[in-house]
Design a protein around this motif. Structure first.
Motif, mmCIF file in Angstrom:
data_model
loop_
_atom_site.group_PDB
_atom_site.id
_atom_site.type_symbol
_atom_site.label_atom_id
_atom_site.label_comp_id
_atom_site.label_asym_id
_atom_site.label_seq_id
_atom_site.Cartn_x
_atom_site.Cartn_y
_atom_site.Cartn_z
ATOM 1 N N UNK A 158 33.276 31.130 -90.033
ATOM 2 C CA UNK A 158 33.125 31.009 -91.482
ATOM 3 C C UNK A 158 34.197 31.882 -92.133
ATOM 4 N N UNK A 159 34.904 31.335 -93.099
ATOM 5 C CA UNK A 159 35.957 32.091 -93.783
ATOM 6 C C UNK A 159 35.757 32.019 -95.290
ATOM 7 N N UNK A 160 36.083 33.114 -95.951
ATOM 8 C CA UNK A 160 35.917 33.216 -97.401
ATOM 9 C C UNK A 160 37.229 33.689 -98.013
ATOM 10 N N UNK A 161 37.781 32.925 -98.958
ATOM 11 C CA UNK A 161 39.025 33.305 -99.636
ATOM 12 C C UNK A 161 38.712 34.296 -100.750
ATOM 13 N N UNK A 162 39.391 35.429 -100.738
ATOM 14 C CA UNK A 162 39.170 36.464 -101.737
ATOM 15 C C UNK A 162 40.494 36.859 -102.388
ATOM 16 N N UNK A 178 21.163 25.189 -101.953
ATOM 17 C CA UNK A 178 22.500 24.586 -101.972
ATOM 18 C C UNK A 178 23.564 25.675 -101.844
ATOM 19 N N UNK A 179 24.499 25.509 -100.901
ATOM 20 C CA UNK A 179 25.573 26.481 -100.703
ATOM 21 C C UNK A 179 26.902 25.759 -100.501
ATOM 22 N N UNK A 180 27.987 26.460 -100.823
ATOM 23 C CA UNK A 180 29.350 25.941 -100.632
ATOM 24 C C UNK A 180 30.210 27.036 -100.003
ATOM 25 N N UNK A 181 30.132 27.224 -98.690
ATOM 26 C CA UNK A 181 31.072 28.169 -98.063
ATOM 27 C C UNK A 181 32.507 27.732 -98.338
ATOM 28 N N UNK A 182 33.405 28.688 -98.496
ATOM 29 C CA UNK A 182 34.800 28.327 -98.761
ATOM 30 C C UNK A 182 35.376 27.508 -97.609
ATOM 31 N N UNK A 183 35.180 28.005 -96.376
ATOM 32 C CA UNK A 183 35.764 27.331 -95.219
ATOM 33 C C UNK A 183 34.805 27.394 -94.027
ATOM 34 N N UNK A 184 34.656 26.244 -93.358
ATOM 35 C CA UNK A 184 33.835 26.131 -92.143
ATOM 36 C C UNK A 184 34.733 25.548 -91.055
ATOM 37 N N UNK A 232 35.557 35.559 -91.551
ATOM 38 C CA UNK A 232 36.861 36.062 -92.013
ATOM 39 C C UNK A 232 36.858 36.171 -93.541
ATOM 40 N N UNK A 233 37.517 37.221 -94.032
ATOM 41 C CA UNK A 233 37.892 37.307 -95.435
ATOM 42 C C UNK A 233 39.409 37.124 -95.489
ATOM 43 N N UNK A 234 39.845 36.131 -96.243
ATOM 44 C CA UNK A 234 41.263 35.790 -96.321
ATOM 45 C C UNK A 234 41.780 36.233 -97.683
#
Length: 437
Positions: free
Chosen positions: A338-342, A323-329, A370-372
């Protein structure tokens, strides 16, 4: 009043806390779970709801001769001592960034000046009031709270248990009435009455109608459900709710609402902390605020799975494994991103952050990640191309088709007022989103 301002995710010498020593002693090395039990209000609603704040995280963690702060921002107090935890991305001036996040994500009215030293207790109290519409809306999604209550009657239609002592007292000589009581499943119970008292209290504020207009339908349902409301019963209702917290897991949203209402109504008479020796305050998860803010900017371009609600859950493997939950697809399946909020500076993004996004990219056949993050230094984007080859064969070269990009939202550092900061942020937001269009 003794006041100290520090930043989240930073280290301070212990000597800097000397003038708020009593407060420091009561919060240092205590977990968020402990502080929540002692009266500090956490947002999201409880520690277990926050994806980036854990129960064992500390507000002030002792490290040698200093204290380290975490992701939490907000206010804490004890007696006449106050601690303000600001955002580390606010630059050297006013903390307009934290205020802007609250404004955008939680729709707070822009009447809170967190940096005004005078009357910090009123600022904290306003935070509690501004949270009320959100908590009411979330709780009322399950309808008005209904529970069994004990009601007393004195008439000729006996439907419950006769109260002998009360009957003798009230109906001697006998007049044809019987004193009795019965249990009824009713909306007009102590919890709904508590919510009604809170609604009426907020209505009395000069900004109350502006605040409650966002939840006018929910307020109407509360009013309709509480025909027994009487202003003079407020203290009795408060005491009933202090003794009877909501316990059923299904109504956990009502437990959060109950805690908030009690804080508002108990503090309004003598203001927060006055004459009290209890820790109090409001803390916000900075990482959660940042992620929800980024979602507001790019939600038309990206899906946003939610670990908290279970919405948009994805799986790494066949048969529901991993089970996974990417921040943004990204919604564009042809050129998937794929983007990840940091909520951290560019230089702190690395190691496991890389592995996580690359795993998500591999899962969704994405060539770009992306890292946002909030950028306070003015640095531009950093494009990292994935390597191929091995150092053992001395053939390591960058690939030309797979990369991750650290893409920062530039935070204004020299705004002279909140309105100027907000205008500048709107311009920076458009430039931030332009990278995906």
């Amino acid at each position: 009043m003794k006041l100290l301002k520090i930043r989240d995710n930073s280290r301070q010498k212990k000597e800097a806390f000397s003038h708020i020593g009593k407060l420091t002693d009561r919060i240092a090395d205590k977990t968020l779970e402990q502080l929540e039990r002692e009266g500090v209000f956490l947002f999201p609603e409880a520690v277990e709801d926050a994806e980036d704040m854990t129960e064992d995280q500390m507000i002030l963690q002792s490290i040698n001769d200093g204290y380290r702060t975490g992701n939490a921002m907000g206010f804490l107090g004890w007696g006449d001592e106050r601690l303000i935890i600001r955002s580390r991305f606010c630059g050297g001036g006013e903390d307009y960034f934290f205020q802007y996040l609250l404004d955008r994500v939680l729709d707070f009215p822009n009447i809170v000046d967190m940096e005004t030293d005078a009357d910090q207790d009123n600022r904290l109290f306003q935070f509690l009031l501004f949270l009320f519409p959100r908590y009411l809306k979330v709780a009322m999604r399950k309808g008005p709270f209904k529970q069994y209550i004990r009601r007393q009657y004195n008439d000729g239609n006996v439907k419950g248990t006769i109260d002998v002592a009360r009957h003798i007292k009230r109906n001697t000589p006998f007049t044809g009435k019987i004193a009795y009581h019965q249990r009824e499943f009713s909306f007009d119970n102590s919890l709904m009455e508590l919510v009604r008292h809170t609604v009426e209290f907020i209505r009395g504020k000069h900004y109350g109608n502006r605040l409650l207009v966002k939840v006018k339908d929910e307020v109407k349902r509360v009013v309709d459900a509480t025909p027994g409301y009487a202003p003079c019963d407020r203290q009795k209702i408060i005491e009933q709710n202090k003794r009877n917290a909501v316990r059923h897991a299904y109504f956990r949203e009502y437990l959060a609402l109950q805690r908030l209402c009690l804080l508002i109504l108990q503090r309004q008479k003598h203001q927060i902390g006055s004459g009290s020796r209890q820790i109090y305050g409001v803390l916000f998860d900075g990482a959660w605020l940042w992620e929800e803010y980024v979602n507001l900017l790019i939600r038309d371009i990206f899906y946003h799975p939610s670990n908290k609600s279970g919405e948009g859950a994805q799986r790494l493997f066949h048969r529901n494994a991993g089970l996974i939950y990417p921040d943004f697809i990204s919604r564009d399946s042809e050129k998937r991103i794929i983007a990840d909020a940091k909520y951290k500076p560019m230089g702190n993004i690395g190691n496991r952050d890389y592995l996580q996004v690359l795993a998500y990219m591999f899962r969704f056949d994405a060539k770009t990640g992306y890292y946002l993050y909030p950028e306070a230094e003015g640095a531009g984007d950093l494009n990292l191309w994935m390597n191929r080859g091995s150092t053992y064969e001395a053939n390591v070269v960058p690939r030309g088709d797979i990369s991750v990009i650290k893409h920062g939202l530039q935070i204004p550092a020299d705004a002279q007022s909140y309105s100027e900061f907000a205008v500048c942020m709107r311009q920076r937001e458009r430039a931030f989103v332009r990278a995906f269009t």
